[in-house]
Design a protein around this motif. Structure first.
Motif, PDB file in Angstrom:
ATOM      1  N   TYR A 116      21.870 -94.902 -42.317  1.00  9.56           N
ATOM      2  CA  TYR A 116      22.140 -94.144 -43.530  1.00  9.56           C
ATOM      3  C   TYR A 116      23.436 -93.371 -43.343  1.00  9.56           C
ATOM      4  N   SER A 117      24.467 -93.750 -44.112  1.00  8.11           N
ATOM      5  CA  SER A 117      25.775 -93.088 -44.008  1.00  8.11           C
ATOM      6  C   SER A 117      26.291 -92.776 -45.396  1.00  8.11           C
ATOM      7  N   PRO A 118      25.922 -91.613 -45.934  1.00 12.71           N
ATOM      8  CA  PRO A 118      26.466 -91.233 -47.240  1.00 12.71           C
ATOM      9  C   PRO A 118      27.967 -91.020 -47.140  1.00 12.71           C
ATOM     10  N   ILE A 119      28.695 -91.391 -48.185  1.00 12.12           N
ATOM     11  CA  ILE A 119      30.139 -91.204 -48.208  1.00 12.12           C
ATOM     12  C   ILE A 119      30.530 -90.480 -49.484  1.00 12.12           C
ATOM     13  N   GLU A 130      35.296-102.507 -52.207  1.00 12.98           N
ATOM     14  CA  GLU A 130      34.183-101.578 -52.032  1.00 12.98           C
ATOM     15  C   GLU A 130      34.612-100.468 -51.087  1.00 12.98           C
ATOM     16  N   HIS A 131      33.707 -99.551 -50.781  1.00  7.29           N
ATOM     17  CA  HIS A 131      34.018 -98.428 -49.918  1.00  7.29           C
ATOM     18  C   HIS A 131      33.029 -98.371 -48.767  1.00  7.29           C
ATOM     19  N   ILE A 132      33.549 -98.021 -47.585  1.00  4.89           N
ATOM     20  CA  ILE A 132      32.723 -97.925 -46.396  1.00  4.89           C
ATOM     21  C   ILE A 132      33.017 -96.610 -45.693  1.00  4.89           C
ATOM     22  N   CYS A 133      32.232 -96.290 -44.682  1.00  5.88           N
ATOM     23  CA  CYS A 133      32.403 -95.022 -43.987  1.00  5.88           C
ATOM     24  C   CYS A 133      33.539 -95.119 -42.965  1.00  5.88           C
ATOM     25  N   PRO A 134      34.074 -93.992 -42.515  1.00  5.04           N
ATOM     26  CA  PRO A 134      35.174 -94.013 -41.552  1.00  5.04           C
ATOM     27  C   PRO A 134      34.839 -94.749 -40.246  1.00  5.04           C
ATOM     28  N   ASP A 135      33.599 -94.595 -39.749  1.00  6.13           N
ATOM     29  CA  ASP A 135      33.240 -95.255 -38.494  1.00  6.13           C
ATOM     30  C   ASP A 135      33.297 -96.770 -38.625  1.00  6.13           C
ATOM     31  N   CYS A 136      32.771 -97.290 -39.706  1.00  4.29           N
ATOM     32  CA  CYS A 136      32.801 -98.750 -39.907  1.00  4.29           C
ATOM     33  C   CYS A 136      34.233 -99.220 -40.152  1.00  4.29           C
ATOM     34  N   ALA A 137      35.017 -98.410 -40.859  1.00  4.33           N
ATOM     35  CA  ALA A 137      36.421 -98.782 -41.092  1.00  4.33           C
ATOM     36  C   ALA A 137      37.171 -98.856 -39.769  1.00  4.33           C
ATOM     37  N   ARG A 138      36.903 -97.901 -38.863  1.00  7.71           N
ATOM     38  CA  ARG A 138      37.553 -97.933 -37.544  1.00  7.71           C
ATOM     39  C   ARG A 138      37.162 -99.208 -36.786  1.00  7.71           C
ATOM     40  N   GLU A 139      35.875 -99.553 -36.857  1.00 13.61           N
ATOM     41  CA  GLU A 139      35.430-100.760 -36.155  1.00 13.61           C
ATOM     42  C   GLU A 139      36.108-102.002 -36.713  1.00 13.61           C
ATOM     43  N   GLU A 140      36.253-102.064 -38.043  1.00 14.35           N
ATOM     44  CA  GLU A 140      36.935-103.208 -38.651  1.00 14.35           C
ATOM     45  C   GLU A 140      38.410-103.244 -38.223  1.00 14.35           C
ATOM     46  N   THR A 152      48.329-100.348 -27.729  1.00 15.22           N
ATOM     47  CA  THR A 152      48.096 -99.205 -26.859  1.00 15.22           C
ATOM     48  C   THR A 152      47.315 -98.131 -27.600  1.00 15.22           C
ATOM     49  N   GLY A 153      46.815 -97.161 -26.826  1.00 14.69           N
ATOM     50  CA  GLY A 153      46.032 -96.087 -27.428  1.00 14.69           C
ATOM     51  C   GLY A 153      46.800 -95.310 -28.468  1.00 14.69           C
ATOM     52  N   GLN A 154      48.098 -95.040 -28.208  1.00 11.55           N
ATOM     53  CA  GLN A 154      48.883 -94.260 -29.162  1.00 11.55           C
ATOM     54  C   GLN A 154      49.091 -95.020 -30.464  1.00 11.55           C
ATOM     55  N   ALA A 155      49.346 -96.324 -30.365  1.00 11.67           N
ATOM     56  CA  ALA A 155      49.525 -97.122 -31.574  1.00 11.67           C
ATOM     57  C   ALA A 155      48.233 -97.181 -32.367  1.00 11.67           C
ATOM     58  N   GLN A 156      47.121 -97.376 -31.668  1.00 11.66           N
ATOM     59  CA  GLN A 156      45.835 -97.427 -32.351  1.00 11.66           C
ATOM     60  C   GLN A 156      45.508 -96.086 -32.995  1.00 11.66           C
ATOM     61  N   GLN A 157      45.778 -94.994 -32.297  1.00 12.71           N
ATOM     62  CA  GLN A 157      45.508 -93.678 -32.853  1.00 12.71           C
ATOM     63  C   GLN A 157      46.343 -93.433 -34.104  1.00 12.71           C
ATOM     64  N   ARG A 158      47.602 -93.889 -34.057  1.00 15.77           N
ATOM     65  CA  ARG A 158      48.473 -93.734 -35.227  1.00 15.77           C
ATOM     66  C   ARG A 158      47.887 -94.485 -36.420  1.00 15.77           C
ATOM     67  N   LEU A 159      47.410 -95.691 -36.194  1.00 11.86           N
ATOM     68  CA  LEU A 159      46.843 -96.482 -37.276  1.00 11.86           C
ATOM     69  C   LEU A 159      45.532 -95.881 -37.784  1.00 11.86           C
ATOM     70  N   GLU A 160      44.723 -95.340 -36.887  1.00 13.27           N
ATOM     71  CA  GLU A 160      43.474 -94.707 -37.320  1.00 13.27           C
ATOM     72  C   GLU A 160      43.764 -93.449 -38.133  1.00 13.27           C
ATOM     73  N   ASP A 161      44.772 -92.692 -37.715  1.00 21.17           N
ATOM     74  CA  ASP A 161      45.160 -91.511 -38.493  1.00 21.17           C
ATOM     75  C   ASP A 161      45.608 -91.913 -39.899  1.00 21.17           C
ATOM     76  N   LEU A 162      46.397 -92.982 -39.980  1.00 22.93           N
ATOM     77  CA  LEU A 162      46.834 -93.480 -41.282  1.00 22.93           C
ATOM     78  C   LEU A 162      45.641 -93.941 -42.119  1.00 22.93           C
ATOM     79  N   LEU A 163      44.686 -94.591 -41.464  1.00 22.25           N
ATOM     80  CA  LEU A 163      43.492 -95.079 -42.164  1.00 22.25           C
ATOM     81  C   LEU A 163      42.754 -93.932 -42.842  1.00 22.25           C
ATOM     82  N   LEU A 164      42.559 -92.847 -42.113  1.00 22.91           N
ATOM     83  CA  LEU A 164      41.861 -91.692 -42.681  1.00 22.91           C
ATOM     84  C   LEU A 164      42.703 -91.000 -43.738  1.00 22.91           C
ATOM     85  N   GLU A 165      44.015 -91.092 -43.587  1.00 21.72           N
ATOM     86  CA  GLU A 165      44.904 -90.425 -44.546  1.00 21.72           C
ATOM     87  C   GLU A 165      44.967 -91.164 -45.870  1.00 21.72           C
ATOM     88  N   VAL A 166      45.116 -92.496 -45.849  1.00 20.35           N
ATOM     89  CA  VAL A 166      45.286 -93.248 -47.096  1.00 20.35           C
ATOM     90  C   VAL A 166      43.968 -93.820 -47.604  1.00 20.35           C
TER      91      VAL A 166
END
Length: 685
Positions: A116-119, A130-140, A152-166
């Protein structure tokens, strides 16, 4: 079931195929996961089959246990992804037991997996309509990154930050394929800054009449960094280290001091730069600008006395533009440079470079010795004023102290610079470069100038390859082109006939192409990654206050890419190091080879005074040990260079290079074989 039911906070229902997922939540954790089938009765829908799920196995339960679970739950929620018919059926079932439920927006990926993940509007990530939760979006996103290659970790972190931002997974995935959406690629903006400096009026400078008249005709007042320099002793002969961003007017500081002293008969100006391309441009600029004042301007690059355009080096000229190596070669070979009134060292941060830093350090020491010796023998000669220029020094206070210079530091950046990052492989980069170049060239600034681009890459061959594949007119530009060709490219670019130039390091150190955009096709120069200083110099080429409203920088990054097996980092690692990095300090630690090379050069120039020259250098040199090695290798006899030692220092050879050449000669190798051996050795470094 009764123990669990008494503490259930939320009962979550979600349609999956012909059944409904049933999830019980307590303290934020799932305590029950099952499936429910309904049956139709005369009283309406009622629980039919009810099963507990544990991994892939299911255990039948009494349908009444679902009713008990629902009655004991603090709240009942139905997923919004459940069909309208399904929601109506569940609501009718619950109504039969006087139970109410609320429809909520949840993550379908989680719900299908029995979670159960309300969004909300703030947390929902859009993907595939459709819309999914941040955890599932990160996994995708992680799955996409794994498919594209190692990030690398920094590149992935940058992309995850962008994901949450947009909040749009598809847009981020498109970025991995070289999408140029500026809202996504934008990393940051380096703001324009203008410090409040009261400008010096050119009418108040009091220069030599000819220079004064020229400057007043060009400017009413000096730029801030120039004003600071004048107020801090520029025309009093004080040595200065001037640190300020690209395009803030540092070069004119050196010109004003040097040309003024030359016109007043206080010695010639040496204007020293690291690259031949830059020396050629400065030579032509100074000749055009100051030739009418009666000053002779000459150029000295490398060991050659003849430049590509046929200009003969004149050591008696009033202004000498030279590369570091060109002037150092003159000193090492005993040339008389006359009375030097001003020495301008442009790009003085070169001191920190592993290969060239010790040579610039040695050159400064040798030039100061030359000037001091000349002052001792010519009472009318007052010595030289030293001006050191740089846009990028991490420890300017320390460096100014070591050089005995007044620090003039100014933080202004005339126009803002947007920095963008996107990911692409080598082939995809060509498509993106073409698109970016066209996009810039098709636009005009408020000052009426088209956007033009400098593309930096890591090899001359790549320069030509990129230039050929750009749709709009462009040209390669590097040190391998002859003088005439380089001048043609410079002229066409200034006339806005070229949309882009594609270059290696030839432009990084300040050849003045008024580009609005810089593209990094590679973050390497040759087989070395860029330093923070080099990167800053290059991106500083983007945006000129007289031409553009802003500068734009694009870094086209290939994940998990290296350009030589000696590189320990990958391109995506380097990218974020450069974007977030601090300016590196100018520090000099010399190995035995560097210490021996500079000691030999200092002995060649200064003989018994070599230790004094060594001690003046920024890098520490054990003179006794270095002299011992030179004696052992028969490069010196006493404190005089042997013929072999003179040959070694004349050609800027390291000890290893010298021994390799000697071995080749002794073994009867042809010149071509010796060169091949040398190139192989360099490749193995």
């Amino acid at each position: 079931m009764s123990t669990q039911a008494s503490a259930v906070e939320t009962l979550f229902l979600h349609e999956r195929g012909d059944s409904y997922r049933v999830v019980a939540i307590r303290d934020g954790q799932r305590v029950f996961h099952g499936t429910l089938d309904t049956k139709e009765t005369s009283a309406g829908p009622r629980p039919g089959r009810f099963r507990t799920k544990d991994g892939t196995t299911e255990e039948p339960r009494n349908p009444d246990e679902f009713v008990e679970l629902a009655r004991q739950a603090g709240r009942i929620r139905i997923s919004q992804q459940t069909s309208t018919a399904g929601r109506e059926e569940l609501q009718a079932l619950l109504d039969g037991y006087q139970l109410s439920a609320k429809t909520v927006r949840t993550c379908r990926y989680c719900a299908n997996d029995g979670a159960y993940s309300p969004i909300t509007e703030e947390t929902a990530i859009k993907t595939d309509r459709e819309h999914i939760c941040p955890d599932c979006a990160r996994e995708e996103l992680e799955r996409e990154l794994a498919y594209k290659g190692q990030f690398t970790g920094q590149a992935q972190q940058r992309l995850e930050d962008l994901l949450l931002e947009v909040q749009d997974l598809d847009r981020i995935v498109n970025l991995l394929s070289g999408d140029l959406d500026p809202d996504l690629t934008k990393f940051d903006t380096i703001s324009a800054t203008v410090d409040d400096v009261d400008p010096v009026q050119t009418a108040d400078l009091g220069l030599h009449p000819q220079l004064q008249s020229m400057i007043e005709s060009r400017f009413d007042e000096l730029l801030p960094v120039q004003s600071l320099s004048v107020r801090n002793g520029l025309f009093d002969g004080d040595d200065q280290l001037v640190v300020s961003a690209t395009a803030t007017g540092k070069t004119l500081i050196g010109e004003l001091a040097g040309v003024n002293r030359a016109l007043e008969g206080k010695g010639k100006m040496l204007f020293l730069v690291p690259l031949v391309a830059l020396a050629n441009q400065k030579h032509e600029d100074f000749r055009d600008r100051y030739g009418d004042l009666g000053l002779d301007v000459t150029i000295r690059v490398g060991a050659s006395r003849i430049n590509d355009d046929g200009t003969r080096f004149d050591p008696g000229a009033d202004v000498i533009v030279g590369t570091y190596e060109g002037i150092d070669h003159a000193l090492r070979t005993g040339k008389d440079l006359g009375d030097i009134g001003t020495v301008v060292i442009d790009e003085v941060h070169t001191l920190k470079e592993p290969e060239r830093g010790h040579r610039l350090d040695g050159l400064i020491s040798r030039l100061k010795y030359y000037c001091a010796e000349r002052a001792d023998t010519r009472s009318e000669y007052g010595g030289a004023q030293w001006l050191y220029l740089s846009a990028t020094v991490g420890n300017p206070e320390w460096l100014a102290g070591q050089l005995g210079a007044t620090l003039i530091e100014f933080e202004e950046r005339p126009v803002p610079i947007e920095r963008h990052v996107t990911f692409a492989d080598e082939r995809e980069k060509l498509r993106l470069e073409d698109k970016l170049v066209k996009r810039a060239f098709d636009q005009k600034s408020s000052k009426g100038y088209r956007g033009q681009t400098i593309i930096f890459t890591n090899s001359r061959r790549r320069c030509h390859s990129i230039s050929r594949k750009l749709g709009y007119d462009s040209a390669p530009y590097h040190a391998g082109l002859d003088y005439k060709k380089r001048k043609q490219v410079e002229s066409k670019f200034l006339d806005q006939e070229l949309s882009a130039v594609v270059t290696t390091a030839a432009l990084a150190a300040g050849v003045d192409f008024p580009a609005s955009q810089v593209i990094f096709d590679s973050l390497a120069m040759g087989i070395e990654w860029l330093s923070v200083q080099e990167f800053s110099q290059m991106l500083g080429r983007a945006g000129r206050p007289d031409y553009h409203d802003k500068g734009t920088v694009y870094m086209l990054i290939e994940p998990d890419c290296t350009y030589h097996n000696s590189m320990e980092m990958t391109e995506d690692e380097v990218a974020f190091k450069l974007l977030k990095g601090e300016m590196e300090d100018v520090r000099n630690v010399y190995d035995q080879a560097a210490a021996v090379e500079e000691t030999l050069a200092n002995i060649t120039v200064a003989g018994e005074s070599a230790k004094r020259l060594n001690d003046r250098m920024l890098g520490e040199i054990d003179t006794q040990r270095a002299v011992g090695k030179l004696l052992e290798w028969e490069f010196i006899d006493g404190l005089e260079p042997t013929p072999m030692g003179r040959a070694v220092t004349r050609h800027f050879l390291s000890p290893d290079d010298a021994f390799r050449l000697l071995d080749g000669i002794r073994n009867g190798l042809s010149p071509y074989e010796i060169v091949a051996e040398q190139e192989l050795a360099d490749e193995e470094l």
